[in-house]
Enzyme design. Structure first.
Site, PDB file in Angstrom:
ATOM      1  N   CYS A  44       0.701  -1.279  -0.013  1.00  0.00           N
ATOM      2  CA  CYS A  44      -0.092   0.158   0.027  1.00  0.00           C
ATOM      3  C   CYS A  44       0.867   1.264   0.186  1.00  0.00           C
ATOM      4  O   CYS A  44       1.475   1.550   1.135  1.00  0.00           O
ATOM      5  CB  CYS A  44      -1.085  -0.124   1.162  1.00  0.00           C
ATOM      6  SG  CYS A  44      -1.958   1.406   1.343  1.00  0.00           S
ATOM      7  N   CYS A 102      -0.383   3.963   2.147  1.00  0.00           N
ATOM      8  CA  CYS A 102      -0.112   3.651   3.692  1.00  0.00           C
ATOM      9  C   CYS A 102       1.307   3.888   3.980  1.00  0.00           C
ATOM     10  O   CYS A 102       1.566   4.841   4.950  1.00  0.00           O
ATOM     11  CB  CYS A 102      -0.393   2.458   4.104  1.00  0.00           C
ATOM     12  SG  CYS A 102      -1.939   1.813   3.456  1.00  0.00           S
ATOM     13  N   ASP A 103       2.334   3.610   3.126  1.00  0.00           N
ATOM     14  CA  ASP A 103       3.639   3.520   3.623  1.00  0.00           C
ATOM     15  C   ASP A 103       4.625   4.311   2.880  1.00  0.00           C
ATOM     16  O   ASP A 103       5.627   4.362   3.297  1.00  0.00           O
ATOM     17  CB  ASP A 103       4.174   1.928   3.574  1.00  0.00           C
ATOM     18  CG  ASP A 103       3.365   0.851   4.286  1.00  0.00           C
ATOM     19  OD1 ASP A 103       2.817   1.621   5.253  1.00  0.00           O
ATOM     20  OD2 ASP A 103       3.272  -0.204   3.990  1.00  0.00           O
TER      21      ASP A 103
HETATM   22  C1  LIG Z   1       0.521  -3.643   5.573  1.00  0.00           C
HETATM   23  C2  LIG Z   1      -0.794  -3.005   5.402  1.00  0.00           C
HETATM   24  C3  LIG Z   1      -0.452  -1.416   6.023  1.00  0.00           C
HETATM   25  C4  LIG Z   1      -1.748  -0.496   5.816  1.00  0.00           C
HETATM   26  N1  LIG Z   1      -1.443   0.672   6.537  1.00  0.00           N
HETATM   27  C5  LIG Z   1      -2.318   1.697   6.504  1.00  0.00           C
HETATM   28  C6  LIG Z   1      -2.333   2.908   6.958  1.00  0.00           C
HETATM   29  O1  LIG Z   1      -1.133   3.318   7.408  1.00  0.00           O
HETATM   30  N2  LIG Z   1      -3.060   3.648   6.977  1.00  0.00           N
HETATM   31  C7  LIG Z   1      -4.517   3.314   6.396  1.00  0.00           C
HETATM   32  O2  LIG Z   1      -5.612   4.171   6.517  1.00  0.00           O
HETATM   33  N3  LIG Z   1      -4.652   2.117   5.799  1.00  0.00           N
HETATM   34  C8  LIG Z   1      -3.736   1.266   5.972  1.00  0.00           C
HETATM   35  N4  LIG Z   1      -4.051  -0.163   5.331  1.00  0.00           N
HETATM   36  C9  LIG Z   1      -5.147  -0.298   4.951  1.00  0.00           C
HETATM   37  C10 LIG Z   1      -6.132  -0.825   6.082  1.00  0.00           C
HETATM   38  O3  LIG Z   1      -5.582  -1.676   6.787  1.00  0.00           O
HETATM   39  C11 LIG Z   1      -7.567  -1.345   5.145  1.00  0.00           C
HETATM   40  O4  LIG Z   1      -8.054  -0.230   4.613  1.00  0.00           O
HETATM   41  C12 LIG Z   1      -8.442  -1.676   6.417  1.00  0.00           C
HETATM   42  O5  LIG Z   1      -8.001  -2.510   7.497  1.00  0.00           O
HETATM   43  C13 LIG Z   1      -9.769  -2.110   6.062  1.00  0.00           C
HETATM   44  O6  LIG Z   1     -10.607  -2.335   7.012  1.00  0.00           O
HETATM   45  P1  LIG Z   1     -11.764  -3.410   6.744  1.00  0.00           P
HETATM   46  O7  LIG Z   1     -12.506  -3.616   8.284  1.00  0.00           O
HETATM   47  O8  LIG Z   1     -12.572  -3.285   5.710  1.00  0.00           O
HETATM   48  O9  LIG Z   1     -11.000  -4.967   6.510  1.00  0.00           O
HETATM   49  P2  LIG Z   1      -9.813  -5.668   7.302  1.00  0.00           P
HETATM   50  O10 LIG Z   1      -9.161  -4.687   8.172  1.00  0.00           O
HETATM   51  O11 LIG Z   1      -9.234  -6.450   6.194  1.00  0.00           O
HETATM   52  O12 LIG Z   1     -10.766  -6.557   8.246  1.00  0.00           O
HETATM   53  C14 LIG Z   1     -11.530  -7.628   7.808  1.00  0.00           C
HETATM   54  C15 LIG Z   1     -11.892  -8.597   9.014  1.00  0.00           C
HETATM   55  O13 LIG Z   1     -12.701  -9.484   8.635  1.00  0.00           O
HETATM   56  C16 LIG Z   1     -12.502 -10.735   9.129  1.00  0.00           C
HETATM   57  N5  LIG Z   1     -12.959 -11.608   8.388  1.00  0.00           N
HETATM   58  C17 LIG Z   1     -12.844 -12.043   7.047  1.00  0.00           C
HETATM   59  N6  LIG Z   1     -13.529 -13.258   6.428  1.00  0.00           N
HETATM   60  C18 LIG Z   1     -14.304 -13.504   7.731  1.00  0.00           C
HETATM   61  C19 LIG Z   1     -15.171 -14.447   7.822  1.00  0.00           C
HETATM   62  N7  LIG Z   1     -15.450 -15.368   6.804  1.00  0.00           N
HETATM   63  N8  LIG Z   1     -15.478 -14.604   9.054  1.00  0.00           N
HETATM   64  C20 LIG Z   1     -15.325 -13.773  10.214  1.00  0.00           C
HETATM   65  N9  LIG Z   1     -14.528 -12.606   9.842  1.00  0.00           N
HETATM   66  C21 LIG Z   1     -13.933 -12.695   8.605  1.00  0.00           C
HETATM   67  C22 LIG Z   1     -10.892 -10.588   9.276  1.00  0.00           C
HETATM   68  O14 LIG Z   1     -10.536 -11.375  10.270  1.00  0.00           O
HETATM   69  C23 LIG Z   1     -10.674  -9.205   9.610  1.00  0.00           C
HETATM   70  O15 LIG Z   1     -10.878  -9.249  11.258  1.00  0.00           O
HETATM   71  C24 LIG Z   1      -2.791  -0.908   5.330  1.00  0.00           C
HETATM   72  C25 LIG Z   1      -3.070  -2.137   5.015  1.00  0.00           C
HETATM   73  C26 LIG Z   1      -1.829  -2.953   4.951  1.00  0.00           C
HETATM   74  C27 LIG Z   1      -2.008  -4.381   4.357  1.00  0.00           C
END
Ligand SMILES: Cc1cc2nc3c(=O)[nH]c(=O)nc-3n(C[C@H](O)[C@H](O)[C@H](O)COP(=O)(O)OP(=O)(O)OC[C@H]3O[C@@H](n4cnc5c(N)ncnc54)[C@H](O)[C@@H]3O)c2cc1C
Length: 296
Positions: free
Chosen positions: A118, A121-122
Protein backbone atom coordinates in the site's frame (compact mmCIF):
# COMPACT_ATOMS: atom_id res chain seq x y z
CA UNK A 1 -14.93 -2.16 15.15
CA UNK A 2 -16.44 1.23 14.32
CA UNK A 3 -19.67 -0.45 13.26
CA UNK A 4 -19.64 -2.37 16.56
CA UNK A 5 -18.98 0.82 18.54
CA UNK A 6 -21.91 2.66 16.95
CA UNK A 7 -24.24 -0.33 17.14
CA UNK A 8 -23.29 -0.90 20.80
CA UNK A 9 -23.92 2.74 21.70
CA UNK A 10 -27.34 2.37 20.04
CA UNK A 11 -28.04 -0.55 22.43
CA UNK A 12 -28.12 -3.10 19.62
CA UNK A 13 -25.79 -5.54 21.46
CA UNK A 14 -23.64 -6.34 18.43
CA UNK A 15 -21.64 -9.54 18.18
CA UNK A 16 -18.31 -9.13 16.36
CA UNK A 17 -17.09 -12.31 14.71
CA UNK A 18 -13.36 -11.75 14.31
CA UNK A 19 -12.34 -14.23 11.61
CA UNK A 20 -8.80 -15.50 11.25
CA UNK A 21 -7.27 -12.06 11.62
CA UNK A 22 -8.76 -10.40 14.72
CA UNK A 23 -8.37 -6.63 14.35
CA UNK A 24 -8.03 -6.88 10.57
CA UNK A 25 -5.27 -5.80 8.22
CA UNK A 26 -3.99 -2.95 10.35
CA UNK A 27 -2.64 -5.46 12.85
CA UNK A 28 -0.11 -6.48 10.19
CA UNK A 29 1.50 -3.05 10.01
CA UNK A 30 3.80 -1.31 12.43
CA UNK A 31 3.10 2.38 12.26
CA UNK A 32 -0.11 4.04 11.04
CA UNK A 33 0.65 7.69 10.37
CA UNK A 34 -2.54 8.81 8.69
CA UNK A 35 -5.30 7.81 11.10
CA UNK A 36 -6.64 11.12 12.46
CA UNK A 37 -6.08 11.80 16.14
CA UNK A 38 -2.59 10.32 16.42
CA UNK A 39 -0.12 13.05 15.45
CA UNK A 40 2.88 10.87 16.32
CA UNK A 41 1.44 7.84 14.50
CA UNK A 42 0.24 4.68 16.22
CA UNK A 43 1.12 1.01 15.99
CA UNK A 44 -1.57 -0.77 13.93
CA UNK A 45 -2.13 -3.46 16.54
CA UNK A 46 -2.43 -0.88 19.30
CA UNK A 47 -4.96 1.12 17.26
CA UNK A 48 -7.16 -1.93 16.72
CA UNK A 49 -6.87 -3.01 20.37
CA UNK A 50 -8.05 0.45 21.40
CA UNK A 51 -10.95 0.33 18.93
CA UNK A 52 -12.01 -3.05 20.29
CA UNK A 53 -11.87 -1.81 23.89
CA UNK A 54 -13.94 1.23 22.92
CA UNK A 55 -16.61 -0.97 21.31
CA UNK A 56 -16.59 -3.40 24.27
CA UNK A 57 -17.01 -0.54 26.72
CA UNK A 58 -20.48 0.03 25.27
CA UNK A 59 -21.44 -3.63 25.19
CA UNK A 60 -20.09 -5.08 21.95
CA UNK A 61 -19.39 -8.80 22.32
CA UNK A 62 -16.38 -10.31 20.59
CA UNK A 63 -16.33 -13.89 19.38
CA UNK A 64 -13.37 -15.55 17.71
CA UNK A 65 -13.91 -17.82 14.73
CA UNK A 66 -14.73 -17.48 11.06
CA UNK A 67 -18.11 -17.45 9.38
CA UNK A 68 -18.10 -20.49 7.11
CA UNK A 69 -21.58 -20.23 5.62
CA UNK A 70 -24.59 -17.92 5.69
CA UNK A 71 -28.31 -18.37 5.26
CA UNK A 72 -29.80 -15.04 4.23
CA UNK A 73 -33.12 -16.50 3.00
CA UNK A 74 -35.10 -15.40 6.07
CA UNK A 75 -34.71 -13.38 9.25
CA UNK A 76 -33.18 -13.91 11.70
CA UNK A 77 -30.31 -14.71 9.36
CA UNK A 78 -28.17 -17.76 10.03
CA UNK A 79 -24.38 -17.76 10.24
CA UNK A 80 -22.29 -20.88 10.71
CA UNK A 81 -19.28 -20.05 12.88
CA UNK A 82 -16.89 -22.98 13.16
CA UNK A 83 -19.75 -25.45 13.03
CA UNK A 84 -22.08 -23.57 15.38
CA UNK A 85 -25.11 -21.58 14.30
CA UNK A 86 -25.46 -17.90 15.21
CA UNK A 87 -28.69 -16.05 14.43
CA UNK A 88 -29.05 -12.31 13.94
CA UNK A 89 -31.76 -9.91 12.77
CA UNK A 90 -29.23 -7.86 10.82
CA UNK A 91 -25.69 -8.34 9.58
CA UNK A 92 -22.93 -5.88 8.76
CA UNK A 93 -20.37 -7.50 6.49
CA UNK A 94 -16.89 -6.03 6.97
CA UNK A 95 -14.72 -8.91 5.86
CA UNK A 96 -12.11 -6.77 4.07
CA UNK A 97 -9.99 -7.66 1.08
CA UNK A 98 -6.75 -9.61 0.96
CA UNK A 99 -3.95 -8.38 -1.23
CA UNK A 100 -2.46 -10.72 -3.77
CA UNK A 101 1.08 -11.79 -2.98
CA UNK A 102 3.87 -12.60 -5.39
CA UNK A 103 4.15 -15.88 -3.51
CA UNK A 104 7.88 -15.61 -2.75
CA UNK A 105 9.39 -16.67 0.56
CA UNK A 106 11.70 -13.63 0.53
CA UNK A 107 8.66 -11.37 -0.05
CA UNK A 108 6.99 -12.78 3.02
CA UNK A 109 10.11 -12.56 5.19
CA UNK A 110 10.80 -8.93 4.22
CA UNK A 111 7.21 -7.71 4.67
CA UNK A 112 7.32 -4.47 6.70
CA UNK A 113 11.09 -4.36 6.09
CA UNK A 114 10.70 -2.75 2.70
CA UNK A 115 8.05 -4.98 1.12
CA UNK A 116 4.61 -3.42 1.27
CA UNK A 117 1.22 -3.57 -0.41
CA UNK A 118 0.00 0.00 0.00
CA UNK A 119 1.79 3.12 -1.27
CA UNK A 120 -0.73 5.50 0.30
CA UNK A 121 -0.12 3.84 3.66
CA UNK A 122 3.65 3.44 3.60
CA UNK A 123 5.08 5.58 0.78
CA UNK A 124 5.89 8.54 3.05
CA UNK A 125 7.86 6.47 5.56
CA UNK A 126 11.50 7.64 6.00
CA UNK A 127 12.71 4.25 4.77
CA UNK A 128 11.59 5.06 1.24
CA UNK A 129 12.52 8.76 0.99
CA UNK A 130 14.88 9.61 -1.87
CA UNK A 131 15.48 5.94 -2.55
CA UNK A 132 14.93 3.90 -5.71
CA UNK A 133 11.65 1.98 -5.42
CA UNK A 134 10.02 -0.88 -7.30
CA UNK A 135 6.32 -1.23 -8.01
CA UNK A 136 5.20 -4.64 -9.26
CA UNK A 137 2.09 -4.72 -11.45
CA UNK A 138 0.62 -3.28 -14.61
CA UNK A 139 -2.94 -2.27 -13.79
CA UNK A 140 -4.53 0.98 -12.66
CA UNK A 141 -3.50 0.40 -9.03
CA UNK A 142 0.13 -0.19 -9.98
CA UNK A 143 0.18 3.01 -12.08
CA UNK A 144 -1.46 5.00 -9.31
CA UNK A 145 0.95 3.64 -6.70
CA UNK A 146 3.93 4.36 -8.95
CA UNK A 147 2.82 7.95 -9.54
CA UNK A 148 2.17 8.52 -5.86
CA UNK A 149 5.60 7.15 -4.97
CA UNK A 150 7.40 9.58 -7.30
CA UNK A 151 6.79 12.18 -4.57
CA UNK A 152 9.04 10.29 -2.20
CA UNK A 153 11.40 7.96 -4.07
CA UNK A 154 14.36 9.05 -6.19
CA UNK A 155 13.12 6.78 -9.00
CA UNK A 156 10.27 4.30 -9.42
CA UNK A 157 10.75 1.14 -11.48
CA UNK A 158 7.45 -0.28 -12.67
CA UNK A 159 8.02 -4.01 -13.15
CA UNK A 160 5.44 -5.69 -15.37
CA UNK A 161 5.36 -9.18 -16.83
CA UNK A 162 4.08 -7.99 -20.21
CA UNK A 163 5.29 -5.32 -22.66
CA UNK A 164 2.24 -3.08 -22.30
CA UNK A 165 0.35 -1.93 -19.24
CA UNK A 166 -3.04 -3.45 -18.46
CA UNK A 167 -4.16 -0.13 -16.92
CA UNK A 168 -6.69 2.20 -18.56
CA UNK A 169 -5.14 4.22 -21.38
CA UNK A 170 -5.21 7.49 -19.46
CA UNK A 171 -3.53 6.00 -16.38
CA UNK A 172 -0.93 4.18 -18.44
CA UNK A 173 -0.09 7.31 -20.45
CA UNK A 174 0.24 9.40 -17.32
CA UNK A 175 2.48 6.88 -15.62
CA UNK A 176 4.73 6.40 -18.63
CA UNK A 177 5.01 10.17 -19.20
CA UNK A 178 6.30 10.67 -15.65
CA UNK A 179 10.09 11.20 -15.84
CA UNK A 180 10.60 9.48 -12.48
CA UNK A 181 8.90 6.23 -13.61
CA UNK A 182 10.88 3.68 -15.60
CA UNK A 183 8.99 0.66 -16.92
CA UNK A 184 10.73 -2.70 -16.74
CA UNK A 185 8.87 -4.78 -19.32
CA UNK A 186 8.44 -8.55 -19.66
CA UNK A 187 9.85 -9.11 -16.21
CA UNK A 188 8.89 -10.89 -13.03
CA UNK A 189 10.41 -10.64 -9.56
CA UNK A 190 11.90 -14.00 -8.62
CA UNK A 191 13.43 -12.93 -5.29
CA UNK A 192 13.41 -9.95 -2.97
CA UNK A 193 16.90 -9.16 -1.65
CA UNK A 194 18.43 -9.21 0.94
CA UNK A 195 17.40 -11.66 3.62
CA UNK A 196 20.84 -11.53 5.26
CA UNK A 197 20.66 -7.75 5.61
CA UNK A 198 17.13 -8.06 7.01
CA UNK A 199 15.84 -5.33 4.69
CA UNK A 200 15.08 -4.71 1.05
CA UNK A 201 18.16 -3.83 -1.00
CA UNK A 202 16.93 -4.95 -4.42
CA UNK A 203 15.00 -7.47 -6.46
CA UNK A 204 16.12 -10.31 -8.66
CA UNK A 205 14.29 -10.15 -11.98
CA UNK A 206 13.73 -12.64 -14.76
CA UNK A 207 12.92 -11.52 -18.27
CA UNK A 208 10.13 -13.86 -19.33
CA UNK A 209 11.02 -13.55 -23.03
CA UNK A 210 14.77 -14.07 -22.86
CA UNK A 211 14.94 -15.94 -19.52
CA UNK A 212 17.86 -13.69 -18.49
CA UNK A 213 18.24 -12.71 -14.86
CA UNK A 214 19.29 -9.37 -13.43
CA UNK A 215 19.36 -7.50 -10.12
CA UNK A 216 17.71 -4.12 -9.66
CA UNK A 217 18.74 -2.11 -6.59
CA UNK A 218 15.91 -0.59 -4.56
CA UNK A 219 14.89 0.12 -0.97
CA UNK A 220 11.22 -0.66 -1.32
CA UNK A 221 9.03 -3.13 -3.17
CA UNK A 222 5.38 -2.16 -3.54
CA UNK A 223 3.34 -5.14 -4.69
CA UNK A 224 0.30 -3.91 -6.61
CA UNK A 225 -1.06 -6.98 -8.36
CA UNK A 226 -4.60 -6.75 -7.05
CA UNK A 227 -6.85 -7.58 -4.12
CA UNK A 228 -9.31 -10.37 -3.48
CA UNK A 229 -12.35 -9.27 -1.44
CA UNK A 230 -13.23 -11.79 1.28
CA UNK A 231 -16.77 -12.24 0.04
CA UNK A 232 -16.80 -15.81 -1.29
CA UNK A 233 -19.38 -16.98 1.28
CA UNK A 234 -21.89 -14.41 -0.03
CA UNK A 235 -21.45 -15.32 -3.70
CA UNK A 236 -24.72 -15.87 -5.55
CA UNK A 237 -26.75 -14.19 -2.79
CA UNK A 238 -25.43 -10.64 -2.65
CA UNK A 239 -24.88 -8.42 -5.67
CA UNK A 240 -21.18 -8.16 -6.47
CA UNK A 241 -19.07 -6.70 -9.23
CA UNK A 242 -16.96 -8.93 -11.49
CA UNK A 243 -14.09 -8.88 -8.96
CA UNK A 244 -16.23 -9.96 -6.02
CA UNK A 245 -16.67 -6.57 -4.30
CA UNK A 246 -20.14 -6.30 -2.76
CA UNK A 247 -22.21 -3.55 -4.39
CA UNK A 248 -24.17 -1.48 -1.87
CA UNK A 249 -27.59 -0.20 -2.97
CA UNK A 250 -28.59 2.78 -0.88
CA UNK A 251 -25.94 3.88 1.59
CA UNK A 252 -24.53 0.65 2.99
CA UNK A 253 -27.61 -1.53 2.33
CA UNK A 254 -27.19 -4.57 0.08
CA UNK A 255 -29.79 -6.22 -2.14
CA UNK A 256 -30.91 -8.33 0.87
CA UNK A 257 -32.91 -6.17 3.33
CA UNK A 258 -31.25 -6.32 6.74
CA UNK A 259 -27.77 -7.06 5.36
CA UNK A 260 -25.34 -4.16 5.22
CA UNK A 261 -21.75 -3.80 4.11
CA UNK A 262 -18.78 -1.67 5.14
CA UNK A 263 -15.08 -1.31 4.50
CA UNK A 264 -12.72 -2.77 1.95
CA UNK A 265 -14.96 -5.69 0.93
CA UNK A 266 -17.16 -3.09 -0.81
CA UNK A 267 -14.50 -0.52 -1.66
CA UNK A 268 -11.90 -1.12 -4.33
CA UNK A 269 -11.13 2.58 -4.63
CA UNK A 270 -9.99 4.04 -1.30
CA UNK A 271 -9.06 1.03 0.88
CA UNK A 272 -7.98 3.08 3.91
CA UNK A 273 -8.56 2.56 7.62
CA UNK A 274 -10.35 5.86 7.99
CA UNK A 275 -12.70 5.21 5.05
CA UNK A 276 -13.41 1.70 6.34
CA UNK A 277 -14.16 3.16 9.79
CA UNK A 278 -16.40 5.82 8.21
CA UNK A 279 -18.34 3.18 6.32
CA UNK A 280 -18.60 1.11 9.51
CA UNK A 281 -20.21 4.08 11.24
CA UNK A 282 -22.58 4.55 8.29
CA UNK A 283 -23.54 0.85 8.29
CA UNK A 284 -24.39 0.86 12.01
CA UNK A 285 -26.55 3.96 11.59
CA UNK A 286 -28.26 2.32 8.59
CA UNK A 287 -28.92 -0.80 10.71
CA UNK A 288 -30.39 1.27 13.50
CA UNK A 289 -32.72 3.10 11.10
CA UNK A 290 -33.68 -0.13 9.35
CA UNK A 291 -34.67 -1.77 12.66
CA UNK A 292 -36.50 1.35 13.84
CA UNK A 293 -38.52 1.53 10.58
CA UNK A 294 -39.30 -2.21 10.72
CA UNK A 295 -40.53 -2.00 14.30
CA UNK A 296 -42.74 1.06 13.72
C1 LIG B 1 0.51 -3.62 5.47
C2 LIG B 1 -0.68 -2.69 5.45
C3 LIG B 1 -0.53 -1.42 5.94
C4 LIG B 1 -1.62 -0.55 5.95
N1 LIG B 1 -1.43 0.70 6.45
C5 LIG B 1 -2.46 1.57 6.45
C6 LIG B 1 -2.29 2.88 6.96
O1 LIG B 1 -1.19 3.25 7.38
N2 LIG B 1 -3.35 3.70 6.93
C7 LIG B 1 -4.57 3.31 6.42
O2 LIG B 1 -5.51 4.11 6.46
N3 LIG B 1 -4.76 2.09 5.93
C8 LIG B 1 -3.74 1.21 5.92
N4 LIG B 1 -3.91 -0.04 5.39
C9 LIG B 1 -5.23 -0.38 4.84
C10 LIG B 1 -6.18 -0.76 5.98
O3 LIG B 1 -5.58 -1.77 6.76
C11 LIG B 1 -7.50 -1.24 5.43
O4 LIG B 1 -8.04 -0.28 4.55
C12 LIG B 1 -8.50 -1.50 6.56
O5 LIG B 1 -7.95 -2.41 7.48
C13 LIG B 1 -9.81 -2.04 6.01
O6 LIG B 1 -10.63 -2.36 7.08
P1 LIG B 1 -11.78 -3.46 6.95
O7 LIG B 1 -12.40 -3.52 8.29
O8 LIG B 1 -12.63 -3.16 5.79
O9 LIG B 1 -11.06 -4.82 6.62
P2 LIG B 1 -9.89 -5.62 7.33
O10 LIG B 1 -9.02 -4.77 8.16
O11 LIG B 1 -9.27 -6.44 6.24
O12 LIG B 1 -10.67 -6.59 8.33
C14 LIG B 1 -11.45 -7.63 7.85
C15 LIG B 1 -11.83 -8.50 9.02
O13 LIG B 1 -12.78 -9.45 8.60
C16 LIG B 1 -12.44 -10.70 9.15
N5 LIG B 1 -13.00 -11.74 8.28
C17 LIG B 1 -12.74 -12.00 6.98
N6 LIG B 1 -13.46 -13.06 6.56
C18 LIG B 1 -14.19 -13.46 7.62
C19 LIG B 1 -15.12 -14.51 7.84
N7 LIG B 1 -15.46 -15.39 6.87
N8 LIG B 1 -15.67 -14.64 9.06
C20 LIG B 1 -15.37 -13.78 10.06
N9 LIG B 1 -14.50 -12.76 9.90
C21 LIG B 1 -13.91 -12.62 8.71
C22 LIG B 1 -10.92 -10.72 9.21
O14 LIG B 1 -10.44 -11.67 10.15
C23 LIG B 1 -10.65 -9.28 9.63
O15 LIG B 1 -10.69 -9.17 11.03
C24 LIG B 1 -2.86 -0.94 5.39
C25 LIG B 1 -3.00 -2.22 4.87
C26 LIG B 1 -1.92 -3.10 4.89
C27 LIG B 1 -2.08 -4.47 4.36
Amino acid sequence: MTAALYAARANLRPLVITGRQPGGLLTTTTVVENYPGFPEGIDGHELMTRMQKQAERFGARIRSGSVEAVDLSSQPFGLTVEGEEVRSETIIIATGASHRHLGLKSEHLLENKGVTYCATCDGALPLFRNQPLVVVGGGDSACEEAMYLTRFGSMVHLVHRRDTLRASIIMAERALANPKITPVWDSVVTEVLDLKAGKVTGVRLKNVKTNTESVLDCSGVFVAIGHIPNTQIFKGVLDMDENGYIIPKRGTATNVPGVFVAGDCADHVYRQAVTAAGLGCAAAIDVERYLAARNE
